[in-house]
Design a protein around this motif. Structure first.
Motif, PDB file in Angstrom:
ATOM      1  N   VAL A 281      -5.622  -1.923  -4.710  1.00 13.35           N
ATOM      2  CA  VAL A 281      -5.918  -1.054  -3.563  1.00 13.35           C
ATOM      3  C   VAL A 281      -4.913   0.092  -3.509  1.00 13.35           C
ATOM      4  O   VAL A 281      -5.270   1.233  -3.214  1.00 13.35           O
ATOM      5  CB  VAL A 281      -5.912  -1.866  -2.252  1.00 13.35           C
ATOM      6  CG1 VAL A 281      -6.220  -0.993  -1.055  1.00 13.35           C
ATOM      7  CG2 VAL A 281      -6.898  -3.027  -2.335  1.00 13.35           C
TER       8      VAL A 281
ATOM      9  N   LEU B 204       0.806  -1.225   0.000  1.00 13.20           N
ATOM     10  CA  LEU B 204       0.000   0.000   0.000  1.00 13.20           C
ATOM     11  C   LEU B 204       0.838   1.275   0.000  1.00 13.20           C
ATOM     12  O   LEU B 204       0.292   2.365   0.167  1.00 13.20           O
ATOM     13  CB  LEU B 204      -0.934  -0.006   1.218  1.00 13.20           C
ATOM     14  CG  LEU B 204      -1.951  -1.141   1.243  1.00 13.20           C
ATOM     15  CD1 LEU B 204      -2.766  -1.093   2.521  1.00 13.20           C
ATOM     16  CD2 LEU B 204      -2.848  -1.105   0.023  1.00 13.20           C
TER      17      LEU B 204
ATOM     18  N   LEU C 116      -2.079  -6.537  -3.583  1.00 19.34           N
ATOM     19  CA  LEU C 116      -2.709  -5.299  -3.126  1.00 19.34           C
ATOM     20  C   LEU C 116      -2.532  -4.145  -4.109  1.00 19.34           C
ATOM     21  O   LEU C 116      -2.890  -3.001  -3.793  1.00 19.34           O
ATOM     22  CB  LEU C 116      -2.155  -4.915  -1.756  1.00 19.34           C
ATOM     23  CG  LEU C 116      -2.689  -5.813  -0.647  1.00 19.34           C
ATOM     24  CD1 LEU C 116      -1.826  -5.718   0.580  1.00 19.34           C
ATOM     25  CD2 LEU C 116      -4.112  -5.464  -0.332  1.00 19.34           C
TER      26      LEU C 116
END
Length: 178
Positions: free
Chosen positions: A89, A54, A86
């Motif tokens: 995201v 992230l 991820l």
């Protein structure tokens, strides 16, 4: 006595091919669980993978994940798998984090930071545009770094019992198969 023949069962159907989700996500994660890592190592791998996945800077995920895995003697492939899962995201969070970062380090222009404002700045004053993007990126990275520590710790300690349970379940399956 009846002279009817016994019912005939239909031939077994071949198993359906595994879905994309099963092939690309579930089976690699299960393979990681079978590699002999301890629950502590697995929890740390997943926690770091989530945190590094992230980071609001494109292209740095692989470098950070690999360096951390080598330094901490974790499974590099597992950490990379988790962090790269991820990516969608990460892409969703970059713009809001850059807006907050611009507001944090800039001249309170975070909510207005958008494509039109950047186009205008680039065409009229590219130095201000570069300065604004630098501040927004640095602010986003600062916000991520502050949030990464507690999130990483919570994930690390929260996932340990889950992986203990999964590994115990896997061992029971292996013993039952023998």
């Amino acid at each position: 006595m009846s002279s009817f023949p016994p019912p005939v069962s239909p031939p077994p159907r071949p198993p359906a091919p595994p879905s994309w989700w099963r092939r690309r996500v579930v089976e690699p994660v299960l393979n990681i669980l079978k590699q002999g890592l301890t629950p502590k190592q697995l929890a740390l791998t997943f926690a770091l993978g989530i945190v590094f996945g992230l980071v609001p800077v494109m292209g740095i995920t692989t470098l950070m994940s690999t360096a951390a895995a080598v330094r901490l003697r974790l499974n590099v492939a597992a950490l990379l798998l988790v962090s790269h899962l991820l990516s969608p995201v990460q892409l969703l969070l970059i713009i809001p984090l850059m807006r907050l970062g611009a507001q944090l380090l800039g001249d309170n222009i975070g909510p207005d930071l958008g494509l039109e404002q950047l186009k205008h700045l680039i065409t009229h004053n590219w130095r201000d545009a570069v300065h604004l993007l630098w501040q927004a990126s640095l602010g986003a990275l600062l916000i991520w770094a502050v949030a990464a520590v507690p999130v990483g710790l919570l994930l690390n300690f929260g996932l340990r019992p889950v992986f203990r349970w999964l590994l115990a379940r896997q061992e029971k399956k292996n013993k039952a198969a023998l």
